[in-house]
Scaffold this active site. Structure first.
Site, PDB file in Angstrom:
ATOM      1  N   THR A 215       0.169  -1.234  -0.021  1.00  0.00           N
ATOM      2  CA  THR A 215       0.064  -0.427  -0.183  1.00  0.00           C
ATOM      3  C   THR A 215       0.680   1.406   0.140  1.00  0.00           C
ATOM      4  OG1 THR A 215      -2.081  -1.383   1.228  1.00  0.00           O
ATOM      5  CG2 THR A 215      -1.722   1.529   1.082  1.00  0.00           C
ATOM      6  N   ARG A 243     -13.000  -7.995  -0.231  1.00  0.00           N
ATOM      7  CA  ARG A 243     -12.775  -7.851   0.216  1.00  0.00           C
ATOM      8  C   ARG A 243     -12.695  -6.455   0.173  1.00  0.00           C
ATOM      9  NH1 ARG A 243      -7.555  -5.842   2.212  1.00  0.00           N
ATOM     10  NH2 ARG A 243      -7.321  -6.281   3.821  1.00  0.00           N
ATOM     11  N   GLY A 245     -10.064  -3.613   2.689  1.00  0.00           N
ATOM     12  CA  GLY A 245      -9.104  -3.385   3.860  1.00  0.00           C
ATOM     13  C   GLY A 245      -9.485  -2.002   4.917  1.00  0.00           C
ATOM     14  N   ASP A 246      -7.432  -0.959   5.353  1.00  0.00           N
ATOM     15  CA  ASP A 246      -8.482  -0.411   5.964  1.00  0.00           C
ATOM     16  C   ASP A 246      -8.409   1.043   5.407  1.00  0.00           C
ATOM     17  OD1 ASP A 246      -5.778  -1.601   5.735  1.00  0.00           O
ATOM     18  OD2 ASP A 246      -5.393   0.220   7.059  1.00  0.00           O
ATOM     19  N   THR A 266       0.297   1.155   6.712  1.00  0.00           N
ATOM     20  CA  THR A 266      -0.117   0.245   5.690  1.00  0.00           C
ATOM     21  C   THR A 266       0.601  -1.477   7.137  1.00  0.00           C
ATOM     22  OG1 THR A 266       1.513  -0.566   3.455  1.00  0.00           O
ATOM     23  CG2 THR A 266       2.211   1.089   5.674  1.00  0.00           C
ATOM     24  N   GLY A 267      -0.551  -2.355   5.788  1.00  0.00           N
ATOM     25  CA  GLY A 267      -0.099  -3.663   6.932  1.00  0.00           C
ATOM     26  C   GLY A 267      -1.470  -4.031   6.743  1.00  0.00           C
ATOM     27  N   GLY A 269      -4.652  -4.617   6.702  1.00  0.00           N
ATOM     28  CA  GLY A 269      -5.967  -4.091   6.750  1.00  0.00           C
ATOM     29  C   GLY A 269      -6.694  -4.124   8.401  1.00  0.00           C
TER      30      GLY A 269
END
Length: 350
Positions: A215, A243, A245-246, A266-267, A269
């Protein structure tokens, strides 16, 4: 006599209300702020031994290009929002990162892109999720912020809005890259070998090393003292069922408020969503009266680690302080402040 007393009292309340509104909507500093910008290109299993010298140099050059381009906007008097957008678009256009060109593949072999942006002066925000044909998701997020009655749009509706607003549309294959396809093939093979075939949650947790967090994001402080944050991503390798994510979720992957800070995350999510990471960092700065570095470190290296979440953030406050903590093996990152050179790093030891 009563009328004489009432008039000044009314004016006093009006003045107080105006002062409170001004304090929220304008920067804390009346003088020009020290401009600064930070960017990231993702966090994850990034180890030096996995790079050739040429590959490492290529990543560093692209990070430096993005941070310098964003900084140039600030130096020329541009807004923090504009700086965030141009920096992210350079990373979206690069095959090295999981956003735009180079986005990871879904389980079905396509790309679904997410992005968000937030203005710290007004708290206006725009977000997009699950688009397949928009060349620059961060540009769409910004148009949503400025021209839509809504904060988040998704899927075909978001693409219809992008077309209506004149943004560039492309075929989904525009985002294809061979190395991401190889990652997908390996991830699907591992999923098929999993003992947790009927438990999607467990199977994907076992797939952690193939999530390939890449990201991209940027945070900036402009001369007017205004903060902004933006994030763009292709999501998770082999993601299914639409899906999200964050990254497109305001408060989880992106948050900006002039009263505290701006954050892009980033990671993994799902953890960033559960622990509303970006907003939590800014709330700690605003209400606990602690430094940006302390707030970011606590959330990333204590809260997330205890929960089992991997990743990192970039954050900047209204004084131009920058924090870039991460709990993974590495994070592509760069920053630049007034009077300084671009600082670029990738690995944990830097």
């Amino acid at each position: 006599m009563r009328k004489i007393l009432t008039l000044p009292l009314s004016l006093a309340f009006l003045s107080l209300a105006c002062n409170q509104a001004a304090a929220f909507s304008t920067p804390a500093n009346s003088e020009q702020s020290p401009i600064a910008i930070a960017i990231h290109g993702g966090a994850g299993t990034i180890a030096k031994e996995n790079f050739t010298e040429q590959q490492e140099q290529a990543y560093r050059q692209k990070l430096e290009e993005a941070v310098n381009t964003g900084y140039k906007v600030l130096a020329e008097g541009g807004s923090s929002t504009d700086a965030v957008i141009v920096a992210i678009q350079i990373l979206e256009a690069s095959p090295y990162f999981n956003a735009g060109v180079g986005a990871v593949y879904t389980y079905d072999g396509t790309h679904e892109l997410d992005a968000s942006i937030m203005d710290g002066a007004t708290l206006e925000a725009g977000a997009v999720s699950g688009v397949k044909n928009v060349a620059s998701p961060i540009a769409l997020a910004n148009v949503i912020k400025d021209r839509s009655a809504h904060v988040m749009l998704s899927g075909e509706g978001a693409q219809d809005f992008a077309k209506e607003q004149g943004l560039e549309l492309v075929d989904n294959s525009f985002f294809d890259t061979p190395h991401r396809k190889l990652q997908l093939d390996k991830a699907i093979e591992k999923l098929h070998q999993s003992d947790e075939k009927q438990n999607d949650k467990a199977a994907y947790q076992n797939l952690d090393t193939h999530f390939k967090y890449g990201t991209v994001g940027a945070v900036a402080l402009d001369k007017e003292g205004n903060l902004a944050a933006g994030t763009s991503t292709g999501g998770m390798t082999a993601k299914r069922f639409g899906r999200i994510g964050d990254s497109p979720i305001i408060g989880a992957g992106t948050y900006a408020n002039n009263q505290s800070c701006a954050v892009s995350a980033t990671g993994h999510g799902e953890f960033f969503i559960r622990y509303h990471v970006a907003a939590d960092i800014c709330a700690r700065v605003q209400y606990q009266n602690i430094s940006l570095q302390q707030a970011a470190d606590t959330v990333v290296n204590d809260v997330l680690v205890e929960a089992g979440g991997s990743g990192g953030v970039i954050a900047i406050d209204s004084q131009g302080n920058i924090a870039m903590p991460f709990n993974s093996k590495g994070m592509y990152r760069a920053s630049k402040k007034l009077g300084g050179n671009a600082e670029v790093a990738i690995f944990k030891s830097e």
